[in-house]
Design a protein around this motif. Structure first.
Motif, PDB file in Angstrom:
ATOM      1  N   LYS A  92      49.761  45.139  36.893  1.00  0.00           N
ATOM      2  CA  LYS A  92      48.926  46.065  36.115  1.00  0.00           C
ATOM      3  C   LYS A  92      48.578  45.521  34.729  1.00  0.00           C
ATOM      4  O   LYS A  92      47.417  45.626  34.301  1.00  0.00           O
ATOM      5  CB  LYS A  92      49.623  47.424  36.001  1.00  0.00           C
ATOM      6  N   PRO A  93      49.537  44.924  33.994  1.00  0.00           N
ATOM      7  CA  PRO A  93      49.174  44.390  32.670  1.00  0.00           C
ATOM      8  C   PRO A  93      48.114  43.297  32.726  1.00  0.00           C
ATOM      9  O   PRO A  93      47.476  42.992  31.709  1.00  0.00           O
ATOM     10  CB  PRO A  93      50.514  43.838  32.141  1.00  0.00           C
ATOM     11  N   LEU A  94      47.934  42.681  33.904  1.00  0.00           N
ATOM     12  CA  LEU A  94      46.973  41.575  34.033  1.00  0.00           C
ATOM     13  C   LEU A  94      45.693  42.001  34.737  1.00  0.00           C
ATOM     14  O   LEU A  94      44.852  41.150  35.054  1.00  0.00           O
ATOM     15  CB  LEU A  94      47.618  40.419  34.816  1.00  0.00           C
ATOM     16  N   ARG A  95      45.540  43.294  34.981  1.00  0.00           N
ATOM     17  CA  ARG A  95      44.435  43.752  35.830  1.00  0.00           C
ATOM     18  C   ARG A  95      43.066  43.391  35.254  1.00  0.00           C
ATOM     19  O   ARG A  95      42.115  43.151  35.995  1.00  0.00           O
ATOM     20  CB  ARG A  95      44.534  45.263  36.038  1.00  0.00           C
ATOM     21  N   ASN A  96      42.943  43.383  33.940  1.00  0.00           N
ATOM     22  CA  ASN A  96      41.639  43.084  33.319  1.00  0.00           C
ATOM     23  C   ASN A  96      41.540  41.636  32.846  1.00  0.00           C
ATOM     24  O   ASN A  96      40.603  41.278  32.149  1.00  0.00           O
ATOM     25  CB  ASN A  96      41.391  44.038  32.147  1.00  0.00           C
TER      26      ASN A  96
END
Length: 300
Positions: A92-96
């Protein structure tokens, strides 16, 4: 002809296991355009979860079909929640961020998971024997030898895939998943909770991987912390061959890979694994989007 029919049965059994695992790859890619290289490890965790449940609560005795289904369901639910946790912590922290970041994170998750379990004293690096969950029985249909366990695995896998297809096509959460797969930003503007959809996707994918792990271990009863790597690679190839992002393609690709592998193994077992990649290259050359996939348009 009898030999072909016999190998076809073996191939359908193995293909059903690949198909269940490939669905997780294709669902995650369809929703967030990520290739989860750690997905095969959910298969390993699921098979170990079933192993420990049977060892702790049933002392490795034969538990029968009804209890076996309950145990496999419990193991898949545990693995599903682990999948949600992995997504929240690692992905999730790397989703963007650029997609390569998520892929590298997934490789890191896979390596970390295998080494963590290898270091745990109650898991360890040594192989473990998966318990026999139910009494198997051999019988013949013509000259083709069948077994109850083999048929149960094939039939249950098909039922699970039909239920999943119904969930995706006919339910509210399935509609939200399809909307997010089409346009994540527009879906968020329409009020769809993206995080919830992604979590549900990871839960379903990891749970299906656990079920495929239990089915695989019932057929090939040796557990290893690295067992998910090879099987994961084959399932990923199956998802790409069928058309990654399309559940029907993952199912089709899984059965194709299972049948092809068994047929090649019967002729020359040493090249069966490598031949999977030959099939992948041929499909990518002839139909890059996969057998049932659609060409993807990259927004700029």
């Amino acid at each position: 002809m009898n030999t072909f029919a016999q190998l076809l049965v073996y191939g359908l059994q193995l293909g059903s296991i690949y198909a269940l695992l490939a669905i997780g790859y294709t669902m995650v890619f369809g929703i967030i355009r990520m290739i989860n290289m750690a997905h095969g490890d959910f298969l390993m965790m699921g098979s170990y979860a079933v192993f420990f449940i049977v060892s702790i609560f049933f002392a490795n005795i034969m538990i029968g079909p009804a209890v076996a289904l309950l145990v496999i369901g419990t193991g898949s639910a545990i693995t599903g929640f682990i999948g949600v946790g992995v997504e929240r912590v690692a992905y999730k922290p790397l989703r963007n961020r650029p997609k390569i970041s998520s892929m590298i994170a997934a490789i890191g998750v896979s390596i970390f998971t295998q080494n963590l379990l290898r270091a745990l004293p109650f898991v360890g690096p040594n192989p473990r024997t998966f318990p026999k969950l139910m009494q198997d029985r051999l019988f013949f249909a013509g000259n083709v030898q069948l077994s109850v366990m083999r048929l149960v695995i094939i039939v249950l896998s098909i039922i699970i895939m039909i239920i999943l297809y119904f969930v995706v096509m006919k339910t509210k959460i399935g509609m939200q998943m399809r909307a997010v797969s089409c346009d994540k930003d527009a879906s968020a503007l329409m009020g769809i909770n993206i995080n919830r959809v992604v979590s549900v996707t990871f839960f379903i994918g990891a749970a299906l991987a656990a079920i495929s792990g239990a089915f695989y271990a019932s057929s090939y009863p040796i557990l290893l912390v690295t067992m998910g790597a090879t099987l994961g690679n084959k399932a990923f190839i199956a998802a790409v061959v069928g058309g990654i992002g399309d559940i029907r393609g993952a199912v089709l690709g899984g059965f194709i890979m299972g049948v092809v592998e068994i047929m090649i193994s019967a002729a020359y077992s040493e090249i069966a694994y490598g031949f999977s990649f030959v099939v992948l290259v041929l499909i990518l050359l002839l139909k890059p989007e996969g057998l049932l996939g659609k060409p993807m348009i990259e927004k700029v």
